[in-house]
Enzyme design. Structure first.
Site, PDB file in Angstrom:
ATOM      1  N   CYS A   1      13.383  11.181   6.968  1.00  0.00           N
ATOM      2  CA  CYS A   1      13.663  10.952   8.468  1.00  0.00           C
ATOM      3  C   CYS A   1      15.061  10.837   9.033  1.00  0.00           C
ATOM      4  O   CYS A   1      15.258  10.623  10.100  1.00  0.00           O
ATOM      5  CB  CYS A   1      13.049   9.375   8.764  1.00  0.00           C
TER       6      CYS A   1
ATOM      7  N   SER B   1      22.621   7.876   2.544  1.00  0.00           N
ATOM      8  CA  SER B   1      21.984   6.748   2.203  1.00  0.00           C
ATOM      9  C   SER B   1      22.424   6.050   0.751  1.00  0.00           C
ATOM     10  O   SER B   1      22.915   7.028  -0.051  1.00  0.00           O
ATOM     11  CB  SER B   1      20.505   7.154   2.163  1.00  0.00           C
TER      12      SER B   1
ATOM     13  N   GLU C   1      10.503  15.299  15.748  1.00  0.00           N
ATOM     14  CA  GLU C   1      11.145  15.113  14.387  1.00  0.00           C
ATOM     15  C   GLU C   1      10.401  16.272  13.567  1.00  0.00           C
ATOM     16  O   GLU C   1       9.081  16.743  13.678  1.00  0.00           O
ATOM     17  CB  GLU C   1      10.407  13.967  13.857  1.00  0.00           C
TER      18      GLU C   1
ATOM     19  N   GLU D   1      10.874   1.198   9.851  1.00  0.00           N
ATOM     20  CA  GLU D   1      11.653   2.387   9.532  1.00  0.00           C
ATOM     21  C   GLU D   1      10.958   3.462  10.047  1.00  0.00           C
ATOM     22  O   GLU D   1      10.029   4.024   9.255  1.00  0.00           O
ATOM     23  CB  GLU D   1      12.230   2.530   8.095  1.00  0.00           C
TER      24      GLU D   1
ATOM     25  N   LYS E   1       0.911  -1.160   0.118  1.00  0.00           N
ATOM     26  CA  LYS E   1      -0.121  -0.074   0.005  1.00  0.00           C
ATOM     27  C   LYS E   1       0.812   1.288  -0.037  1.00  0.00           C
ATOM     28  O   LYS E   1       1.597   1.509   1.050  1.00  0.00           O
ATOM     29  CB  LYS E   1      -0.892  -0.010   1.316  1.00  0.00           C
TER      30      LYS E   1
HETATM   31  P1  ADP Z   1       2.979  10.901   7.413  1.00  0.00           P
HETATM   32  O1  ADP Z   1       2.115  11.380   8.462  1.00  0.00           O
HETATM   33  O2  ADP Z   1       4.072  11.289   7.264  1.00  0.00           O
HETATM   34  O3  ADP Z   1       2.084  10.509   6.138  1.00  0.00           O
HETATM   35  P2  ADP Z   1       2.701   8.059   8.319  1.00  0.00           P
HETATM   36  O4  ADP Z   1       3.421   7.002   9.166  1.00  0.00           O
HETATM   37  O5  ADP Z   1       0.946   8.454   8.780  1.00  0.00           O
HETATM   38  O6  ADP Z   1       3.529   8.992   8.139  1.00  0.00           O
HETATM   39  O7  ADP Z   1       1.925   7.605   6.924  1.00  0.00           O
HETATM   40  C1  ADP Z   1       2.988   6.475   6.485  1.00  0.00           C
HETATM   41  C2  ADP Z   1       2.153   5.214   5.861  1.00  0.00           C
HETATM   42  O8  ADP Z   1       1.289   4.807   6.599  1.00  0.00           O
HETATM   43  C3  ADP Z   1       1.237   5.845   4.612  1.00  0.00           C
HETATM   44  O9  ADP Z   1       1.221   4.930   3.437  1.00  0.00           O
HETATM   45  C4  ADP Z   1      -0.131   6.022   5.230  1.00  0.00           C
HETATM   46  O10 ADP Z   1      -1.242   5.956   4.357  1.00  0.00           O
HETATM   47  C5  ADP Z   1      -0.126   4.534   5.950  1.00  0.00           C
HETATM   48  N1  ADP Z   1      -0.796   4.844   7.291  1.00  0.00           N
HETATM   49  C6  ADP Z   1      -1.339   5.823   7.799  1.00  0.00           C
HETATM   50  N2  ADP Z   1      -1.972   5.497   9.199  1.00  0.00           N
HETATM   51  C7  ADP Z   1      -2.200   4.115   8.970  1.00  0.00           C
HETATM   52  C8  ADP Z   1      -2.979   3.087   9.460  1.00  0.00           C
HETATM   53  N3  ADP Z   1      -3.598   3.286  10.850  1.00  0.00           N
HETATM   54  N4  ADP Z   1      -2.793   1.728   9.322  1.00  0.00           N
HETATM   55  C9  ADP Z   1      -2.161   1.463   8.291  1.00  0.00           C
HETATM   56  N5  ADP Z   1      -1.433   2.431   7.265  1.00  0.00           N
HETATM   57  C10 ADP Z   1      -1.515   3.554   7.876  1.00  0.00           C
END
Ligand code: ADP
Length: 522
Positions: free
Chosen positions: A329, A485, A425, A295, A217
Site C-alpha cells: 500500500c 517502514s 492504487e 490502514e 482473521k
Molecule cells: P484484497 O482485495 O487485497 O484482498 P481486501 O481488503 O479485500 O484486500 O482484503 C483484506 C482482508 O479483508 C482479508 O483478510 C479479507 O479476507 C478481508 N475481507 C474482505 N472482504 C471482507 C468483508 N466484507 N468483511 C470482512 N473482511 C473482509
C-alpha cells in the site's frame, strides 16, 4: 528486453491442482536450503487447523478451504473455513482470557513477547519459505519481512513497560487528578495477504503488550504464516485465549468480519486492507462505537526534483515501486519527474529494471519479482496497461503477462491524470511516469487524491526538502529514501488511507483507554 524475455517461468500453471501438502510441498519447502540447527523444517509450521484457546481447532461445520501457491497454482493444503459462530466462540474465549491477562504486569507481558520475538527470529528462514509458498514474494524479501515482523514483537516488549499515566496539577486543594491508561479489551483484527507475518505482529504485538487479547482473521490467501505465529506464541508461553486466529475463506470473510465488528465483547477493531472493505467495517463498527484503526489503500506520489541525485532516485524508485512486485500500500503509484532530468531518469531507470529484475518463483534463488497474488490481480494490471496505452502512454519496457500469475515489470511514460494507473492504487509492477515543470504544480498533483498514505521525493535543495515534506498530504514521507517502514515509526494514513497509527510508541496507544480518576475529600 533480453533479460526479461529470457526469464524462465519455472512454475507454469501446467500441472493439474492436486494435494502436495505431504509430499511435493515438503520437498519444495525443506530442500531449497536445509534448516539451520535448532530451527524446524518449514513444513512443520504448516497447520491445517485454526488456533483458539491455545488449541488447534477445526471449523464447527467441518468445512475447509484450499490455500494455493501463487507461483504454480498448486494446493499447499487446506485450513478451516470458519463462520460467524466459530468467531463468536473465539471472541468469548478472548473475553474470558482478557479478565486474567489484563491483570498481568507489563514486565510479565514483556518477557513473553521478547521470547516470541526470539523464536520468530530463530526460525526466520523456515518461516520465510512458508511465507513465500503462500504469498509468492522472493524468499529473501520474506526473510526481511520475518525480521520486520519480529521487530514489532521486540519493540512492543519494550513499549509494554513504558505505558505511563499522568498526575495533573489540581485546581482544588481537596482533590487529586490522576490519568490511568488501561487495556481496551478484546481486539478484533483483519489482516491482508501482502505482509502475512508483519501485519499480524504489528497489531497483535501492540495489543498483547497493552494487556489486550486478540481475535484475528488472516487473509484467506495466507493463513499459514498466521498459524505459524500462533505456534511460536504458544511455545513462548503466551497463555491460552490471548491470541486466537480464526481462518475463513473469502466467502465467509464478511460474516466473520461482521461478527468481529458488531460483537459488544470486542472493544477495538484493527484492519489493514482495501479502502472499500475498510469503509464497510467502519460502518459496522459504528453499531457498538468501537475504537477503530484502519490502514487502507494508497496512491503514493514519488517526485524527482531537478536537484535530485538521479542515480539515487532510480534506486529509490526500485524499492518503492518493485518491492513485493508492487503489491504494497506504500508502493510508488505516480512517478513525477522534472522535465530537465526526465530523459536521463527514464533511461537509467529502464536500464536498472532490465538488468536487476528477475521474475520467477520466489522460492528459487535469484528471483527478485515473484508472482502476483492471483489471476484477478494479473488481469487488473493488464487492464491498467491497456487503459494507459489506449490513452496515449508509451511502453518503455514490459507491458505483458508472462503466463500464470507473472507480469513483466513495466515502465510507462506519457502517463496522464485521467489514466487508471494514476487515479487508482495499482498494486502491481507498473511504473507510470509523468513529466512536471514546477514545485507548485507537482505538489498540487501529488495531493489531488483522496488517499494520503505515503509520499516520496528526491531533492538536494534543503529549503525545498522542508517545504515539500510539510506540504505533502500523507502520513508517511520519504525524503531521498524509497523504503521507509520500520517497527519504530508511526505508520498510518491521512484522508481515506486510514485512521490511527501502528508501530512505535504510537501503536500501543491504539490498544489503551484513558481513565481520569478524581480523588476527592482530601
Ligand atoms: P484484497 O482485495 O487485497 O484482498 P481486501 O481488503 O479485500 O484486500 O482484503 C483484506 C482482508 O479483508 C482479508 O483478510 C479479507 O479476507 C478481508 N475481507 C474482505 N472482504 C471482507 C468483508 N466484507 N468483511 C470482512 N473482511 C473482509
Amino acid at each position: 528486453m533480453p533479460t526479461l524475455a529470457t526469464v524462465r517461468i519455472i512454475s507454469a500453471f501446467s500441472t493439474p491442482r492436486h494435494r502436495i501438502f505431504s509430499s511435493l510441498h515438503k520437498v519444495i519447502m525443506d530442500n531449497v536450503t536445509p534448516p539451520k540447527p535448532g530451527a524446524r523444517a518449514a513444513s512443520s509450521f504448516v497447520h491445517d487447523k485454526a488456533f483458539v484457546n491455545g488449541e488447534w481447532v477445526p471449523a464447527s461445520s467441518g468445512k475447509t478451504f484450499d490455500v494455493v501457491n501463487p507461483a504454480n497454482g498448486k494446493v499447499i493444503g487446506s485450513v478451516p473455513d470458519m463462520d460467524a459462530s466459530d468467531t463468536e466462540m473465539a471472541i468469548k474465549v478472548a473475553y474470558k482470557a482478557f479478565q486474567s491477562w489484563k491483570e498481568t504486569t507489563a514486565k510479565e507481558r514483556s518477557v513473553l513477547l521478547k521470547k516470541w520475538a526470539d523464536l520468530v527470529n530463530q526460525n526466520r528462514e523456515e518461516l520465510a519459505k512458508l511465507l513465500t509458498s503462500e504469498m509468492g514474494k522472493p524468499v529473501a524479501e520474506s526473510a526481511g519481512e520475518i525480521m520486520y515482523g519480529a521487530g514489532f514483537l521486540d519493540l512492543f516488549a519494550e513499549e509494554a513497560k513504558r505505558v505511563e499515566g499522568d498526575i495533573i496539577q489540581t485546581p482544588m486543594k481537596s482533590r487529586r487528578i490522576l490519568v490511568l491508561k488501561q487495556p481496551i479489551g478484546v481486539s478484533g483484527m483483519i489482516t491482508p495477504w501482502n505482509f502475512p507475518n508483519a501485519m499480524i505482529t504489528r497489531k497483535a504485538g501492540a495489543a498483547i503488550a497493552a494487556g489486550c487479547t486478540v481475535v484475528l482473521k488472516p487473509a484467506e490467501d495466507t493463513p499459514y504464516s498466521a498459524l505459524a505465529l500462533c505456534e511460536l506464541a504458544k511455545e513462548a508461553g503466551i497463555p491460552a485465549g490471548v491470541l486466537n486466529v480464526v481462518t475463513s475463506s473469502r466467502d465467509n470473510a464478511s460474516q466473520v468480519g461482521k461478527m468481529i465488528c458488531e460483537s459488544p465483547l470486542v472493544t477495538k477493531m484493527s484492519f489493514t486492507g482495501s479502502t472499500f472493505v475498510g469503509k464497510l467495517l467502519l460502518q459496522q463498527c459504528a453499531s457498538t462505537v468501537k475504537k477503530v484503526s484502519l490502514e487502507l489503500g494508497g496512491n503514493a506520489p514519488f517526485i524527482v526534483f531537478e536537484s535530485a541525485d538521479v542515480d539515487a532516485a532510480v534506486q529509490g524508485t526500485m524499492g518503492a515501486k518493485f518491492r513485493c512486485s508492487g503489491q504494497t500500500c506504500v508502493c510508488a503509484n505516480r512517478i513525477y519527474v522534472h522535465e530537465s532530468i526526465f530523459d536521463e531518469y527514464v533511461r537509467k531507470f529502464a536500464a536498472v529494471v532490465e538488468k536487476d529484475l528477475k521474475v520467477g518463483d520466489g522460492i528459487l534463488p535469484g528471483t527478485t519479482q515473484g508472482p502476483l497474488i492471483n489471476k484477478k490481480a494479473v488481469e487488473k494490471i493488464d487492464a491498467h496497461v491497456q487503459d494507459a496505452v489506449s490513452k496515449g502512454a508509451k511502453v518503455v519496457c514490459g507491458g505483458k503477462s508472462m503466463g500464470g500469475n507473472f507480469y513483466e515489470p513495466t515502465i510507462l511514460t506519457g502517463v496522464t491524470g485521467d489514466m487508471r494507473c494514476a487515479k487508482e492504487e495499482i498494486f502491481g509492477p507498473i511504473a507510470g511516469i509523468i513529466k512536471f515543470k514546477t514545485e507548485d504544480e507537482v505538489v498540487g498533483l501529488a495531493n489531488a487524491t483522496t488517499s494520503g498514505l505515503s509520499g516520496y521525493f528526491y531533492s538536494r535543495d534543503i529549503s525545498q526538502i522542508w517545504r515539500v515534506a510539510e506540504r505533502l498530504e500523507s502520513g508517511l514521507v520519504g525524503v531521498n529514501e524509497g523504503v521507509i517502514s520500520m517497527p519504530e515509526v508511526p505508520f498510518g494514513g491521512w484522508k481515506e488511507s486510514g485512521l490511527g497509527r501502528e508501530g512505535g510508541r504510537y501503536g500501543i496507544e491504539e490498544y489503551l483507554e484513558i481513565k481520569y480518576v478524581c480523588m476527592g475529600g482530601l
